[in-house]
Each structure stands twice: as C-alpha cells, then as structure tokens.
Write a protein that holds these residues in place. Structure first.
Motif, mmCIF file in Angstrom:
data_model
loop_
_atom_site.group_PDB
_atom_site.id
_atom_site.type_symbol
_atom_site.label_atom_id
_atom_site.label_comp_id
_atom_site.label_asym_id
_atom_site.label_seq_id
_atom_site.Cartn_x
_atom_site.Cartn_y
_atom_site.Cartn_z
ATOM 1 N N UNK A 1 -85.014 53.140 2.337
ATOM 2 C CA UNK A 1 -84.410 53.389 3.632
ATOM 3 C C UNK A 1 -84.333 52.149 4.496
ATOM 4 N N UNK A 2 -85.265 51.216 4.300
ATOM 5 C CA UNK A 2 -85.238 49.994 5.098
ATOM 6 C C UNK A 2 -84.018 49.147 4.759
ATOM 7 N N UNK A 3 -83.643 49.114 3.491
ATOM 8 C CA UNK A 3 -82.550 48.253 3.037
ATOM 9 C C UNK A 3 -81.189 48.950 3.035
ATOM 10 N N UNK A 4 -81.182 50.240 3.271
ATOM 11 C CA UNK A 4 -79.934 50.998 3.149
ATOM 12 C C UNK A 4 -78.800 50.499 4.042
ATOM 13 N N UNK A 5 -79.080 50.034 5.282
ATOM 14 C CA UNK A 5 -77.957 49.584 6.115
ATOM 15 C C UNK A 5 -77.232 48.356 5.598
ATOM 16 N N UNK A 6 -77.809 47.644 4.620
ATOM 17 C CA UNK A 6 -77.103 46.494 4.037
ATOM 18 C C UNK A 6 -76.786 46.683 2.566
ATOM 19 N N UNK A 7 -77.474 47.602 1.883
ATOM 20 C CA UNK A 7 -77.259 47.787 0.447
ATOM 21 C C UNK A 7 -76.705 49.155 0.099
ATOM 22 N N UNK A 8 -76.750 50.094 1.040
ATOM 23 C CA UNK A 8 -76.284 51.444 0.767
ATOM 24 C C UNK A 8 -74.766 51.535 0.725
ATOM 25 N N UNK A 9 -74.264 52.710 0.369
ATOM 26 C CA UNK A 9 -72.824 52.916 0.254
ATOM 27 C C UNK A 9 -72.138 52.850 1.609
ATOM 28 N N UNK A 10 -72.866 53.210 2.676
ATOM 29 C CA UNK A 10 -72.311 53.122 4.028
ATOM 30 C C UNK A 10 -72.958 51.941 4.734
ATOM 31 N N UNK A 11 -72.205 50.856 4.860
ATOM 32 C CA UNK A 11 -72.742 49.650 5.469
ATOM 33 C C UNK A 11 -72.850 49.816 6.978
ATOM 34 N N UNK A 12 -74.049 49.609 7.515
ATOM 35 C CA UNK A 12 -74.290 49.771 8.939
ATOM 36 C C UNK A 12 -74.283 48.414 9.647
ATOM 37 N N UNK A 13 -74.930 47.427 9.024
ATOM 38 C CA UNK A 13 -75.066 46.113 9.651
ATOM 39 C C UNK A 13 -74.366 45.058 8.797
#
Length: 207
Positions: A100-112
């Motif tokens: 969950x920590x890395x999801x905003x840069x590595x997940x399917x939905x880019x947040x940051x």
C-alpha cells in the motif's frame, strides 16, 4: 541546505510527512488534501506551500526517506558484476510487506506522477553506478537513454509483481530479485564496463 541549517524547517517538513503517512495508512488511501495535511500537522496552509508545492512532493520526500533507510548505499555493494542480491531482496521484501505504501507510484492507478518519475530516476542512478561505473548525469546521451529505458521497465516489473492480478503470488523476493538481475544484465550487456563500480550512490534528484 536550509533544512540542515534550521532544525525548525526539518521539523515542519517531518510533521507533514508524518501527517501524510498517518492519513493514508489505515486504508492506504493516498488522496489526501492539503487542508487535511495541515490540520493533522497543526500547520497553516501558507506554511505548507513554503515547503512543498503539492501533496505529491510530500510523498516523494517520504519515499526518499524510506528508500535511504531501507537500502543505504553501503548495502548496494556489488560483486561478480551485478548488485548483491541482499539489496534487491530488501527492496522487494518491503514491496511485498507493505504494498500500500508503494501503490501510488507502482499501482495500476497512478496517484503521484512526480514521485513515480523521481523513483525511476532513483533506479536509473543505481543502474548507472552499478552497471556502467559512473553517475547517470555523466553518461553519454545514448547510454543515458538506455539506462532510463531499463529503469522504466524495471519499475513496471516491480508494479506487476506486486499488484497485477495475473502475477504468480508464489514467486518470492529472492526469485524476483534474481529475475530482475538477469533482466538488467541482459539489457546492459553491451555497455558493462571492464572495471565495475563498487557502490550505488544516491543521485541528488532522486526521491
């Protein structure tokens, strides 16, 4: 820098980073507003903008701190022409332990988006030092392009291993680290220097 010279600056920036982590961590929802960050940190909006341009920048610094603590330059010492597996395993273990920590840069939905680009530069800096024996910024243009291509692919591979529904969950951090090494080695074969670098350094523009 100013942060090192004035402990109050470091304290304020740390307060914002702690506030972001605390706000996101329960459900790993990184869509946190500046207003919420300020409320949690007990700091005004004008003060926030004195230190950061956006929440993306707070996460970028939070990510940088985590990576430095997780895999310091000393850990990335290489042997036999490739990064020692311990450093890669540490990174992939952390990816699996707290995805969950890395999801905003590595997940399917880019947040940051800025943080993702900064992370790719961080990876490129290490590939450059380890496989090509020089800081990324000093490489020839053609080689910089190749290194950035490899780094981008490596980051996509990390995201796939952690978040894709098609991934094989039985693959261990040790196994994915070995695959990662093979992948990078194959793509960089033509450029591997005769005398390898001893360490991976931290490029200044990384996270």
């Amino acid at each position: 820098g100013a942060e090192a010279a004035d402990p109050r600056i470091a304290q304020t920036r740390r307060a914002f980073k702690t506030a972001l982590y605390d706000a996101a961590a329960p459900e790993w929802n990184w869509k946190v507003s500046v207003s919420e960050l300020c409320k949690r940190a007990g700091v005004s909006r004008p003060t926030f903008y004195q230190h950061f341009a956006a929440v993306d920048d707070v996460y970028t610094e939070l990510l940088r701190d985590r990576l430095v603590n997780l895999v310091s330059p000393a850990v990335w010492r290489r042997g036999a022409g490739v990064p020692r597996s311990g450093a890669l395993v540490a990174l992939f273990e952390d990816l699996r332990a707290e995805p969950g920590f890395y999801e905003p840069i590595l997940g399917e939905t880019e947040v940051f988006g800025n943080a993702r680009r900064s992370f790719i530069r961080w990876v490129a800096g290490r590939l450059s030092e380890t496989y090509f024996g020089a800081p990324y910024e000093t490489l020839a243009a053609e080689l910089r392009q190749r290194v950035m291509f490899i780094a981008g692919g490596a980051v996509v591979t990390m995201g796939y291993w952690v978040y894709s529904s098609e991934r094989d969950p039985s693959v261990t951090p040790v196994e994915i680290s070995a695959y990662f090494n093979s992948y990078v080695s194959a793509l960089s074969t033509d450029f591997v220097p005769t005398t390898p670098a001893e360490t991976w350094s931290d490029p200044e523009d990384g996270p």
